[in-house]
Scaffold this motif. Structure first.
Motif, mmCIF file in Angstrom:
data_model
loop_
_atom_site.group_PDB
_atom_site.id
_atom_site.type_symbol
_atom_site.label_atom_id
_atom_site.label_comp_id
_atom_site.label_asym_id
_atom_site.label_seq_id
_atom_site.Cartn_x
_atom_site.Cartn_y
_atom_site.Cartn_z
ATOM 1 N N GLU A 82 0.845 -1.199 0.000
ATOM 2 C CA GLU A 82 0.000 0.000 0.000
ATOM 3 C C GLU A 82 0.878 1.246 0.000
ATOM 4 N N CYS A 84 0.490 5.401 0.397
ATOM 5 C CA CYS A 84 -0.389 6.521 0.712
ATOM 6 C C CYS A 84 0.237 7.789 0.124
ATOM 7 N N PHE A 101 -1.938 3.596 9.726
ATOM 8 C CA PHE A 101 -1.511 3.142 8.397
ATOM 9 C C PHE A 101 -0.145 2.476 8.525
ATOM 10 N N TYR A 105 4.677 5.617 2.099
ATOM 11 C CA TYR A 105 4.141 6.897 1.630
ATOM 12 C C TYR A 105 4.762 7.314 0.315
ATOM 13 N N GLU A 139 -2.320 -1.262 -3.831
ATOM 14 C CA GLU A 139 -3.295 -0.193 -3.598
ATOM 15 C C GLU A 139 -2.587 1.143 -3.407
ATOM 16 N N ILE A 141 -3.469 4.827 -1.997
ATOM 17 C CA ILE A 141 -4.472 5.586 -1.235
ATOM 18 C C ILE A 141 -4.175 7.065 -1.408
ATOM 19 N N ALA A 143 -4.406 10.509 -0.230
ATOM 20 C CA ALA A 143 -4.754 11.284 0.969
ATOM 21 C C ALA A 143 -4.416 12.746 0.708
ATOM 22 N N THR A 169 -7.729 4.294 -4.150
ATOM 23 C CA THR A 169 -8.773 4.708 -3.212
ATOM 24 C C THR A 169 -8.443 6.106 -2.703
ATOM 25 N N SER A 170 -9.402 6.724 -2.012
ATOM 26 C CA SER A 170 -9.097 8.013 -1.377
ATOM 27 C C SER A 170 -9.714 8.027 0.010
ATOM 28 N N LEU A 171 -9.242 8.910 0.869
ATOM 29 C CA LEU A 171 -9.769 8.998 2.233
ATOM 30 C C LEU A 171 -11.257 9.340 2.172
#
Lengths: 199, 199
Positions: A82, A84, A101, A105, A139, A141, A143, A169-171
């Protein structure tokens, strides 16, 4: 100022350039430091010199640290697949404070902006796309801030990732924990209502 | 914080101990410093180390500087026979910014306080009385705060100086320049009315 100072005035002028400090609070901070020059000022000067000579941006994610690969990128525990994506390091630190999390990043260093001539190559977006292959990412994410620039940037990144077999995806948007409806703006209430879920 | 930092966290913790900075603004300041580590952070660290090792209180007046005798006490131009008594160095700096007083200062380092057990010997008051002889002083200007402690201290000093042939004055009280009556407290209006003068 007059003959009263010199080195001290130089220090005040430099301190006044920090965000959140003006000339008045810089003077106050320097007087406080002079009063505590043993227990506070000397260690602070040393810590600052240390960071000034050692701080650098992680070559992979853009986080700041004192090594070429930041502690998060270097930790095998955080290879969860993942990533972010955040605008800047302050956002990364905010995520880390939440402590929930456990992946890695990617710090963009800003948002896309036609007005300020900030394009994808200014934002480590090519590096993000490289990482998708290199790190077996499953994934991404997003943010990013719920601002026009943040959302424009999010859409651009989602477009670039599409078709690579990586989930984007998003927050969630909604009512902040502890928040009162009366104090929320219309946009947040609208978003929270649209995303309502079974109780 | 987690594995994300180290030296940087140490610096943030030290910065957060400055007056006017909390953990959040300390993080913001440190991120700003890291972004400008060449032009700002390195010079700031050096200036701070300089002052930390050289700053001291003037043996005569209590002003801060980098020599045993501060620049004001060392300047023959300022031997006007007037001594302005202030509570702390911030007040001295405020007087110097106004640029209108050309004599010397005496920094008490606080005010008399029975509650906090601060007596005359804690406040450089004996040193002030010594200076009256040594420097051929003709006037002592009490520039102390218009608070109960400030005025108590002013009265105590005036009593101690009485009979030595030195004039004792204090700053005028009244309407601040640019001030509007509507925003002033009753005490200031009363003082300004009592001290009214011919137009």
């Amino acid at each position: 100022m007059t003959e009263a100072r010199g080195d001290i005035q130089t220090l005040i002028d430099l301190m006044a350039r920090l965000p959140g400090l003006g000339p008045r609070s810089a003077r106050r901070a320097v007087l406080h430091l002079i009063k505590k020059r043993g227990p506070l000022m000397a260690p602070l000067a040393a810590a600052m010199a240390d960071v000034a000579s050692n701080a650098r941006e992680c070559l992979t994610c853009g986080n700041v640290g004192t090594t070429d690969l930041c502690a998060i990128c270097a930790s095998p525990k955080r290879a969860t697949g993942e990533i972010c994506v955040v605008e800047d390091v302050a956002d990364l630190w905010a995520m880390e404070r939440a402590g929930v999390f456990r992946g890695r990043y990617h710090v963009l260093g800003g948002t896309l902006s036609a007005l300020d001539a900030v394009g994808p190559e200014d934002l480590r977006i090519p590096r993000l796309l490289d990482r998708l292959k290199d790190e077996a990412v499953i994934e991404v994410i997003l943010a990013l801030g719920a601002t026009v620039e943040g959302q424009t940037t999010a859409h651009y990144i989602a477009d670039r990732i599409e078709g690579r077999g990586v989930a984007v995806t998003s927050l969630a948007q909604g009512v902040p924990v502890g928040g009162e409806l009366d104090y929320l703006d219309d946009g947040t209430i609208t978003a929270a209502l649209k995303a309502r879920k079974a109780f």
